[in-house]
Motif scaffolding. Structure first.
Motif, short mmCIF file in Angstrom:
data_model
loop_
_atom_site.label_atom_id
_atom_site.label_comp_id
_atom_site.label_asym_id
_atom_site.label_seq_id
_atom_site.Cartn_x
_atom_site.Cartn_y
_atom_site.Cartn_z
N SER A 67 12.31 -9.42 -7.09
CA SER A 67 12.00 -10.78 -6.09
C SER A 67 11.15 -10.49 -4.95
CB SER A 67 13.17 -11.44 -5.64
OG SER A 67 13.81 -10.40 -4.65
N ALA A 68 11.00 -9.07 -4.63
CA ALA A 68 10.14 -8.39 -3.44
C ALA A 68 9.74 -7.24 -3.91
CB ALA A 68 10.54 -8.73 -2.18
N PHE A 69 8.16 -6.81 -3.47
CA PHE A 69 7.73 -5.59 -3.62
C PHE A 69 7.09 -5.01 -2.34
CE2 PHE A 69 5.63 -2.21 -6.44
CZ PHE A 69 6.41 -2.07 -7.26
N HIS A 70 7.55 -3.87 -1.94
CA HIS A 70 6.98 -3.26 -0.69
C HIS A 70 6.23 -1.86 -1.15
CE1 HIS A 70 9.01 -6.40 1.90
NE2 HIS A 70 9.91 -6.24 0.92
N THR A 71 5.10 -1.89 -0.83
CA THR A 71 4.33 -0.54 -1.16
C THR A 71 3.64 0.27 -0.13
OG1 THR A 71 2.30 -2.01 -1.56
CG2 THR A 71 3.53 -1.97 -3.30
N GLY A 117 0.66 3.41 0.21
CA GLY A 117 -0.31 4.34 -0.60
C GLY A 117 -1.56 3.43 -1.43
N VAL A 118 -1.11 2.19 -1.41
CA VAL A 118 -2.09 1.37 -2.17
C VAL A 118 -2.72 0.53 -1.31
CG1 VAL A 118 -2.53 -0.01 -4.06
CG2 VAL A 118 -0.78 1.37 -4.29
N THR A 119 -3.95 0.29 -1.21
CA THR A 119 -4.77 -0.71 -0.31
C THR A 119 -4.75 -1.94 -0.65
OG1 THR A 119 -6.90 -0.34 -1.32
CG2 THR A 119 -6.40 1.57 0.11
N ASP A 120 -4.92 -2.89 0.30
CA ASP A 120 -4.81 -4.26 0.13
C ASP A 120 -5.93 -4.68 -0.86
OD1 ASP A 120 -2.94 -4.59 1.88
OD2 ASP A 120 -4.23 -4.97 3.64
N GLU A 121 -7.01 -3.93 -0.82
CA GLU A 121 -8.16 -4.20 -1.70
C GLU A 121 -7.81 -3.92 -3.27
OE1 GLU A 121 -12.81 -2.86 -2.66
OE2 GLU A 121 -11.76 -2.17 -0.90
N GLN A 122 -7.01 -2.78 -3.26
CA GLN A 122 -6.57 -2.22 -4.85
C GLN A 122 -5.41 -3.30 -5.32
OE1 GLN A 122 -5.36 1.60 -3.58
NE2 GLN A 122 -6.72 2.57 -5.17
N ILE A 123 -4.53 -3.85 -4.23
CA ILE A 123 -3.35 -4.67 -4.68
C ILE A 123 -4.32 -6.03 -5.17
CG2 ILE A 123 -1.81 -6.24 -3.76
CD1 ILE A 123 -0.96 -3.95 -1.93
N SER A 124 -5.16 -6.74 -4.27
CA SER A 124 -5.75 -7.82 -4.86
C SER A 124 -6.57 -7.60 -6.08
CB SER A 124 -6.73 -8.29 -3.70
OG SER A 124 -7.85 -7.33 -3.84
N ARG A 125 -6.99 -6.30 -6.43
CA ARG A 125 -7.60 -6.10 -7.79
C ARG A 125 -6.73 -6.28 -8.99
NH1 ARG A 125 -11.68 -1.08 -7.21
NH2 ARG A 125 -12.16 -2.23 -9.47
N ILE A 126 -5.58 -5.57 -8.54
CA ILE A 126 -4.54 -5.30 -9.72
C ILE A 126 -3.87 -6.66 -10.00
CG2 ILE A 126 -2.18 -4.19 -10.12
CD1 ILE A 126 -3.02 -2.14 -8.15
N GLY A 127 -3.47 -7.49 -9.03
CA GLY A 127 -2.99 -8.89 -9.28
C GLY A 127 -1.76 -8.91 -8.93
N TYR A 130 2.35 -8.73 -8.22
CA TYR A 130 3.27 -7.48 -8.08
C TYR A 130 4.18 -7.39 -9.20
CZ TYR A 130 2.21 -6.44 -3.14
OH TYR A 130 1.63 -6.08 -2.08
N PRO A 131 4.72 -6.46 -9.76
CA PRO A 131 5.49 -6.30 -11.08
C PRO A 131 6.90 -7.12 -11.04
CG PRO A 131 5.49 -4.11 -9.83
CD PRO A 131 4.40 -5.08 -9.04
N GLU A 132 7.36 -7.39 -12.02
CA GLU A 132 8.59 -7.96 -11.91
C GLU A 132 9.82 -7.40 -12.21
OE1 GLU A 132 8.31 -11.61 -14.23
OE2 GLU A 132 6.98 -12.68 -12.89
#
Length: 569
Positions: free
Chosen positions: A78-82, A84-94, A96-98
């Motif tokens: 239900s939530a994912f805290h990361t 080492g991964v930048t905000d830009e990378q997160i936005s490009r990946i899409g 969060y995993p379920e």
């Protein structure tokens, strides 16, 4: 002598290696203790989770780290805290995993998992586009009071090495400390939440005790509940008299104006089920919930919702609906319990307001009785006696003109007595007109039109329609509404219609729209002419034209009598 020297060098080297190992172990234990202390200091849950991930990546020298919180169903994250991964990378990946693939392994089997090559595991699904490459993997579960709260995921040990048993042991130890820290943070969060509910309860109680109006108290309850539960929208719906419908009395939050005055059927709707059943009803996503009434889409960007009845059983007085943004979590049982207790105060507010109104009405009726009694026992008797005296005196007056004036004065007194008696009758009349109000009549007309249309039209009403709109105007308005919906059913070929009734105390306005084919050129307009004639008869007018996006838009508006006119019952 050379051989003993070599053995001594080997011994010294071995000793140095053991010293280095001991020093490394000491440093690692020290780092672990520092991490445990750092994690334990955090009381904010979100910050505590982030600190756990940071400490884990530092302890095992991982490039990437994440903490996945398992949802209420125990199957997905239900939530994912990361880290080492930048905000830009997160936005490009899409998104969060379920919890599928390797991440799901720890959910289904909560035990430590160490992989030299992540992609070679049978549960590996690969990575989405733009995801950084990851090979080595180490994951451990986090338990809070013997319940699995989530999992720590670490990847890419720096230097190209693999995660070893020491890394697994250190991370497992940190996970135990993390469970304690998370439990403390949750307890702290719950205590703060209880404190907020208590403050809100106190504020509502003060408003009740100070004689606040029902609408003000309900508005306060809705706004406080919205803020405390982190909802984007709060709506209060109350039943429409003599109908099986609920009308939105007030709304606070995101695009609140779109919901005010909306009329919803009790049967088959989210708020209707809460109202009829007397228990909270939840929805995972209101935008795709069949229990949300038909009509123009109104919940864009919103998701989880809970409808809480105001009161219960036969004493249910309405419903409070709270809706969160689409990305927020569903309303949990722990959230619903204090919310239900808090909303129960709304029932108290409405009960007090009704008792206060009843007391004021009784006082008014008693005052009218007193006035009527005084007029009958004092004023009329004195006027009657005065008339009798003047009538007797008139016979003794010889002057014809003077005698005539006295007799006319006696007649005037008789007329005055009749007027006073009529006034007394009006003051003492307590018969209730049981005719339904404009709101109820409009809802009934819309309900009767639904079978003809093949769908339920949307209805929205705003203002004091039952108070400001006189009976004659209400009769015309209901007739126009009925004719408009009938025209849509016969000619429009529409699958959506909306009726809006509103008044500001100076004018009443009816707007009826549909998404049909519009008004054909040269078509019969006798019905429209009749509706326009009704408006002009009352000093108003009617406009009809195309609706933006296709269909027809009819606006019928007429002035109403002054605000102080007798209310329609």
């Amino acid at each position: 002598m050379q051989l003993p020297q070599l053995k001594l060098d080997e011994l010294l080297g071995e000793l140095q290696a053991r010293l280095d190992t001991a020093r490394g172990t000491r440093d690692r234990v020290h780092s672990l203790l520092e991490a445990v202390l750092s994690v334990g200091r955090e009381l904010e849950l979100k910050q505590a989770l982030y600190s756990i991930v940071e400490a884990a990546t530092a302890l095992v020298d991982a490039q990437y780290g994440a903490l996945g919180v398992i949802g209420a169903d125990g199957k997905r994250l239900s939530a994912f805290h990361t880290v080492g991964v930048t905000d830009e990378q997160i936005s490009r990946i899409g998104d969060y995993p379920e919890g599928h693939g390797i991440l799901g392994e720890l959910i289904h089997r909560p035990e430590a998992l160490r992989l030299p090559v992540l992609a070679e595991h049978e549960s590996s699904y690969g990575f989405p586009p733009h995801h950084p490459p990851m090979n080595t993997f180490l994951g451990v579960p986090i338990r809070v009071r013997d319940q699995v709260f989530g999992n720590l995921y670490l990847t890419e040990k720096r230097g190209g090495a693999e995660f070893d048993e020491d890394d697994e042991s250190v991370l497992s130890t940190l996970a135990v400390a993390a469970g304690v820290a998370i439990d403390n943070a949750r307890l702290y969060e719950e205590s703060r939440l209880r404190e907020r509910w208590l403050r809100a309860n106190a504020e509502v109680t003060r408003s009740l005790m100070s004689g606040g109006a029902q609408a003000d108290v309900l508005g306060l309850i809705a706004e406080q509940a919205r803020e405390i539960t982190d909802a984007a929208l709060a709506v209060v719906a109350i039943p429409v008299k003599d109908t099986a419908s609920l009308a939105v009395e007030l709304a606070h939050g995101e695009e609140a104006e779109r919901y005010r005055g909306l009329v919803l059927p009790v049967e088959g709707t989210l708020v209707g089920r809460a109202f009829a059943g007397g228990d909270p009803v939840t929805s995972a996503d209101v935008t795709h919930d069949e229990r949300v009434s038909a009509g123009p889409p109104r919940f864009t960007g919103l998701g989880p919702a809970v409808a809480v009845p105001i009161g219960s059983g036969d004493n249910a007085r309405g419903v409070v609906l709270l809706v969160r943004s689409a990305e927020k979590a569903e309303f949990s049982e722990k959230e619903r319990e204090p919310l239900q207790d808090f909303v129960a105060q709304a029932a108290v507010a409405m009960e007090l307001a009704e008792r206060r109104a009843d007391a004021e009405q009784v006082a008014l009726l008693e005052d009218r009785d007193r006035i009527a009694r005084d007029l009958h026992d004092l004023a009329i008797q004195r006027l009657f006696a005065t008339g009798m005296t003047l009538q007797s005196a008139g016979r003794l007056i010889e002057h014809r003109e003077a005698s005539g004036r006295v007799l006319r004065a006696v007649d005037d007194l008789d007329e005055t007595i009749k007027i006073i008696r009529s006034t007394i009758f009006g003051l003492r009349s307590r018969s209730e007109d049981t005719a339904p109000g404009l709101r109820a009549r409009a809802v009934r007309v819309v309900g009767e039109a639904a079978p003809l249309l093949g769908f339920a039209p949307s209805v929205r009403m705003e203002g004091l329609l039952d108070t400001h709109v006189p009976r004659e105007t209400a009769d015309h308005l209901v007739a126009v509404l009925s004719e408009s919906l009938s025209n849509i059913a016969r000619h429009a070929h529409a699958d959506r219609a909306e009726a809006v009734l509103e008044t500001d105390g100076n004018e009443v306005r009816l707007t009826v729209t549909d998404n049909g084919v519009g008004i054909p050129a040269g078509g019969r307009r006798s019905g429209l002419a009749n509706m326009a004639e009704r408006a002009r008869k009352l000093g108003g007018d009617m406009e009809i034209g195309d609706r933006d996006g296709g269909g027809t838009r009819l606006v019928w508006h007429v002035p109403v009598r002054e605000t102080g006119a007798a209310p329609e019952r």
